[in-house]
Write a protein that holds these residues in place. Structure first.
Motif, PDB file in Angstrom:
ATOM      1  N   GLY A  11       0.839  -1.203   0.000  1.00  0.00           N
ATOM      2  CA  GLY A  11       0.000   0.000   0.000  1.00  0.00           C
ATOM      3  C   GLY A  11       0.870   1.247   0.000  1.00  0.00           C
ATOM      4  N   VAL A  12       0.389   2.296   0.656  1.00  0.00           N
ATOM      5  CA  VAL A  12       1.108   3.574   0.618  1.00  0.00           C
ATOM      6  C   VAL A  12       2.524   3.414   1.192  1.00  0.00           C
ATOM      7  CG1 VAL A  12       1.126   5.951   1.462  1.00  0.00           C
ATOM      8  CG2 VAL A  12      -1.028   4.903   0.755  1.00  0.00           C
ATOM      9  N   ALA A  13       2.643   2.787   2.369  1.00  0.00           N
ATOM     10  CA  ALA A  13       3.963   2.677   2.997  1.00  0.00           C
ATOM     11  C   ALA A  13       4.869   1.740   2.197  1.00  0.00           C
ATOM     12  CB  ALA A  13       3.817   2.184   4.437  1.00  0.00           C
ATOM     13  N   ASP A  37       1.479  -8.612  -1.666  1.00  0.00           N
ATOM     14  CA  ASP A  37       0.138  -8.055  -1.401  1.00  0.00           C
ATOM     15  C   ASP A  37      -0.842  -8.746  -2.342  1.00  0.00           C
ATOM     16  OD1 ASP A  37      -2.024  -6.477  -0.504  1.00  0.00           O
ATOM     17  OD2 ASP A  37      -0.794  -4.679  -0.399  1.00  0.00           O
ATOM     18  N   HIS A  41      -4.862  -4.853  -4.230  1.00  0.00           N
ATOM     19  CA  HIS A  41      -4.321  -3.804  -3.349  1.00  0.00           C
ATOM     20  C   HIS A  41      -2.901  -3.386  -3.725  1.00  0.00           C
ATOM     21  CE1 HIS A  41      -7.164  -4.811   0.270  1.00  0.00           C
ATOM     22  NE2 HIS A  41      -7.788  -4.309  -0.768  1.00  0.00           N
ATOM     23  N   LYS A  46      -5.368  -0.009   0.949  1.00  0.00           N
ATOM     24  CA  LYS A  46      -6.814  -0.184   1.133  1.00  0.00           C
ATOM     25  C   LYS A  46      -7.646   1.058   0.800  1.00  0.00           C
ATOM     26  CE  LYS A  46      -6.243  -3.825   4.528  1.00  0.00           C
ATOM     27  NZ  LYS A  46      -6.190  -4.100   5.950  1.00  0.00           N
ATOM     28  N   TYR A  48      -7.384   3.246  -1.409  1.00  0.00           N
ATOM     29  CA  TYR A  48      -7.338   3.729  -2.796  1.00  0.00           C
ATOM     30  C   TYR A  48      -7.628   2.620  -3.808  1.00  0.00           C
ATOM     31  CZ  TYR A  48      -5.104   7.216   0.058  1.00  0.00           C
ATOM     32  OH  TYR A  48      -4.856   8.116   1.060  1.00  0.00           O
ATOM     33  N   ASN A  58      -9.635  13.502   1.050  1.00  0.00           N
ATOM     34  CA  ASN A  58     -10.001  14.616   1.936  1.00  0.00           C
ATOM     35  C   ASN A  58      -8.877  15.645   1.992  1.00  0.00           C
ATOM     36  OD1 ASN A  58      -8.143  13.527   3.776  1.00  0.00           O
ATOM     37  ND2 ASN A  58      -9.713  12.219   4.647  1.00  0.00           N
ATOM     38  N   MET A  64      -1.152  15.959  -2.432  1.00  0.00           N
ATOM     39  CA  MET A  64      -1.092  14.489  -2.350  1.00  0.00           C
ATOM     40  C   MET A  64      -0.212  13.952  -3.464  1.00  0.00           C
ATOM     41  SD  MET A  64      -3.697  12.905  -0.341  1.00  0.00           S
ATOM     42  CE  MET A  64      -3.790  11.371  -1.216  1.00  0.00           C
ATOM     43  N   VAL A 118       1.028 -12.656   3.103  1.00  0.00           N
ATOM     44  CA  VAL A 118       1.952 -13.379   3.978  1.00  0.00           C
ATOM     45  C   VAL A 118       1.162 -13.877   5.184  1.00  0.00           C
ATOM     46  CG1 VAL A 118       3.960 -13.096   5.483  1.00  0.00           C
ATOM     47  CG2 VAL A 118       3.943 -12.072   3.193  1.00  0.00           C
ATOM     48  N   HIS A 440       0.127   2.695   8.811  1.00  0.00           N
ATOM     49  CA  HIS A 440      -0.979   2.675   9.760  1.00  0.00           C
ATOM     50  C   HIS A 440      -0.766   1.674  10.887  1.00  0.00           C
ATOM     51  CE1 HIS A 440      -4.949   2.894  11.443  1.00  0.00           C
ATOM     52  NE2 HIS A 440      -5.052   4.031  10.805  1.00  0.00           N
ATOM     53  N   ASN A 450      -0.082   9.435   9.156  1.00  0.00           N
ATOM     54  CA  ASN A 450      -0.525   8.530   8.107  1.00  0.00           C
ATOM     55  C   ASN A 450      -1.155   9.169   6.891  1.00  0.00           C
ATOM     56  OD1 ASN A 450       0.357   5.936   8.777  1.00  0.00           O
ATOM     57  ND2 ASN A 450      -0.920   6.085  10.596  1.00  0.00           N
ATOM     58  N   VAL A 452      -0.768  10.676   3.306  1.00  0.00           N
ATOM     59  CA  VAL A 452       0.203  10.201   2.314  1.00  0.00           C
ATOM     60  C   VAL A 452       1.504  11.004   2.371  1.00  0.00           C
ATOM     61  CG1 VAL A 452       0.607  10.036  -0.175  1.00  0.00           C
ATOM     62  CG2 VAL A 452      -1.527   9.182   0.810  1.00  0.00           C
TER      63      VAL A 452
END
Ligand SMILES: Cc1cc2nc3c(=O)[nH]c(=O)nc-3n(C[C@H](O)[C@H](O)[C@H](O)COP(=O)(O)OP(=O)(O)OC[C@H]3O[C@@H](n4cnc5c(N)ncnc54)[C@H](O)[C@@H]3O)c2cc1C
Length: 469
Positions: A11-13, A37, A41, A46, A48, A58, A64, A118, A440, A450, A452
């Motif tokens: 995800g983002v991280a 993953d 995803h 999650k 996005y 938001n 962003m 995993v 997260h 958290n 982005v």
């Protein structure tokens, strides 16, 4: 840096970890990076995923970006011929993020994307290596990044598995289709607002009940302010470190001094007129003053994240009880157009906001009871109360196994315990030098980090430090 690397969660991280490793000057073909993953995803995370386009960011689109190489989000939208809205859809951000991710991966033959979750990680203390186990394979790695994001959805009224109860609403366009009868949503956070907008706009619902305990909604984003911070600076807060600790009282004092300097009225923190609806209207009417408070919080937020690990246990508790709710309400405000829609629907009687929820009983329908002895009956109930916070309550196999073999430990305020360098603190082995967690999953150790932009910046700092070792 250890050379065989597993990134668990794309995800983002995970995306930011990949980007900053492959762009580091020490990165070469001797590294092997595997990223795990699920296919839907991978590269997105999650929030996005592919879903309805009515679900909005938001944070303004120009604030962003995963990276500016080769594109910022705005530039990417233009390159695809998509409109650059002030608040774009989260799906578009996911498309952009997945595109940046794939570009970083395909440019390097030593990066593999593994479409599998995993289920366990076993640490070999003697060799200091990790066996990463998925259904697809078991492989040995020298370093592991745990970037699995939010825990599973909460089930506060124990309704999971019941007919017409939607335990986790995402993706909305798959889980919520043609709900029959009257509809209720539990929660008043951004996910609950997602559900209401989706029901009203895409499902043409006549009416929606919005149930919660507190009735507290996020604030409404006010006017943007580019503030020149005078007192609450990195150098100043660092000078407060004494014996590896920072006093909360001193930080509050400094923040108040900065508020006074910026002309932000402290009373705005306590702006709660009579009702949730009045609260939204207040913010819409006072966009300039509210915006100044919000942009002050956004500007100093990275410093709150920086000082938080230096608080004593009692200061952390006090902070979470007394300060966090004030920051939280103003930290991730909803777009004003969303607030205007909610106000219109509420005034038309189509969205009914009901607070004081105490219990939900089932008797053919869902009976939602309040502390005022009222009962509201709905046929279809959507849970938008957000994720579990305690890793010991998490049902997903990976976290269950890691907790069980004492590789990871819960942070007192939720999520996973890490040190200031994001190394996992294991109750069994102590600080694990080559197992890192960010995103997260470490939300309480990394206070409010958290969004982005902040997450990407913090991941960059973490990866740069690791790659120098
Ligand atoms: C509804 C919502 C809206 C948001 N809107 C915004 C916004 O507009 N702007 C903003 O800046 N921030 C926003 N955020 C916050 C922010 O983007 C998230 O907090 C961010 O996604 C956190 O990144 P992460 O990598 O920790 O988690 P995620 O991005 O969710 O990534 C975690 C990944 O790990 C994977 N995973 C989980 N378990 C395993 C396993 N066992 N094996 C392999 N992979 C696994 C998951 O599938 C997921 O893809 C929003 C958050 C939410 C929930």
């Amino acid at each position: 840096m250890k050379k065989r690397i597993a990134v668990i969660g794309g995800g983002v991280a995970g995306n930011a970890v990949l980007h900053h490793i492959v762009n580091n000057t020490n990165f070469d073909t001797s590294y092997r990076i595997d990223i795990f993953d699920s296919e839907d995803h991978m590269g997105r995370g999650k929030p996005y995923i592919e879903d309805s386009e009515v679900l909005l960011l938001n944070i303004p689109s120009d604030e962003m970006s995963m990276t500016n190489v080769p594109y910022s989000f705005d530039e990417w939208l233009v390159s695809r011929g998509l409109p650059v809205e002030h608040f774009n859809s989260r799906k578009h951000f996911g498309d952009y993020s997945a595109d940046m991710f794939r570009r970083a991966a395909v440019a390097h033959s030593n990066v593999r994307l593994i479409n599998d979750l995993v289920i366990d990680v076993i640490y070999n203390e003697e060799k200091e290596t990790f066996a990463v186990i998925s259904d697809y394979k078991t492989d040995e790695y020298d370093a592991v990044f745990l970037t699995t994001g939010q825990l599973s959805y909460n089930d506060p009224y124990h309704l999971k598995g019941m007919d017409n109860y939607i335990h986790n609403p995402y993706p909305l366009n798959q889980n919520i289709t043609d709900p029959e009868g009257s509809v209720g949503v539990i929660g008043t956070g951004l996910s609950a607002i997602d559900c209401v907008r989706y029901l009203m706009i895409e499902q043409s619902a006549d009416a929606v009940h919005l149930f919660s305990r507190s009735g507290d909604m996020p604030s409404v984003r006010g006017t943007s302010h580019d503030l020149n911070i005078k007192y609450f600076t990195g150098a100043e807060v660092d000078s407060y470190i004494e014996d590896d600790m920072i006093s909360l009282d001193k930080i509050i004092e400094l923040f108040k001094k900065e508020m006074a300097e910026q002309g932000v009225d402290e009373k705005l923190f306590y702006r709660h007129p009579e009702s949730t609806l009045e609260d939204l209207k207040f913010d819409l009417l006072h966009a300039d003053a509210v915006g100044k408070l919000q942009y002050l919080i956004i500007a100093v937020n990275p410093l709150f994240s920086r000082v938080f690990p230096y608080f004593s246990k009692s200061d952390k508790r006090k902070f979470m009880k007394e300060v966090h709710p004030l920051i939280d309400k103003n930290h991730s405000p909803m777009p004003p157009e969303v607030a205007r829609q909610l106000v219109d629907w509420a005034e038309e009687g189509r969205v009914r906001i009901i607070d004081g929820i105490e219990a939900v009983e089932t008797n053919g329908r869902f009976e939602v009871k309040t502390d005022r002895d009222e009962t509201f009956k709905v046929d279809y109930l959507i849970n938008a109360t957000g994720p579990i916070k305690d890793i010991e309550q998490e049902p997903a196999p990976l976290i269950v196994n890691l907790v069980d073999r004492m590789l990871i430990a819960p942070s007192e305020l939720g999520g996973l315990l890490v040190d200031k360098q994001h190394r996992v603190i294991s109750p069994r082995y102590g600080t694990l030098n080559h197992m890192y967690a960010i995103g997260h999953l470490t939300f309480s150790s990394d206070y409010m980090s958290n969004t982005v932009n902040i997450l990407v910046k913090n991941t960059k700092l973490m990866v740069e430090r690791i790659m120098e070792q």
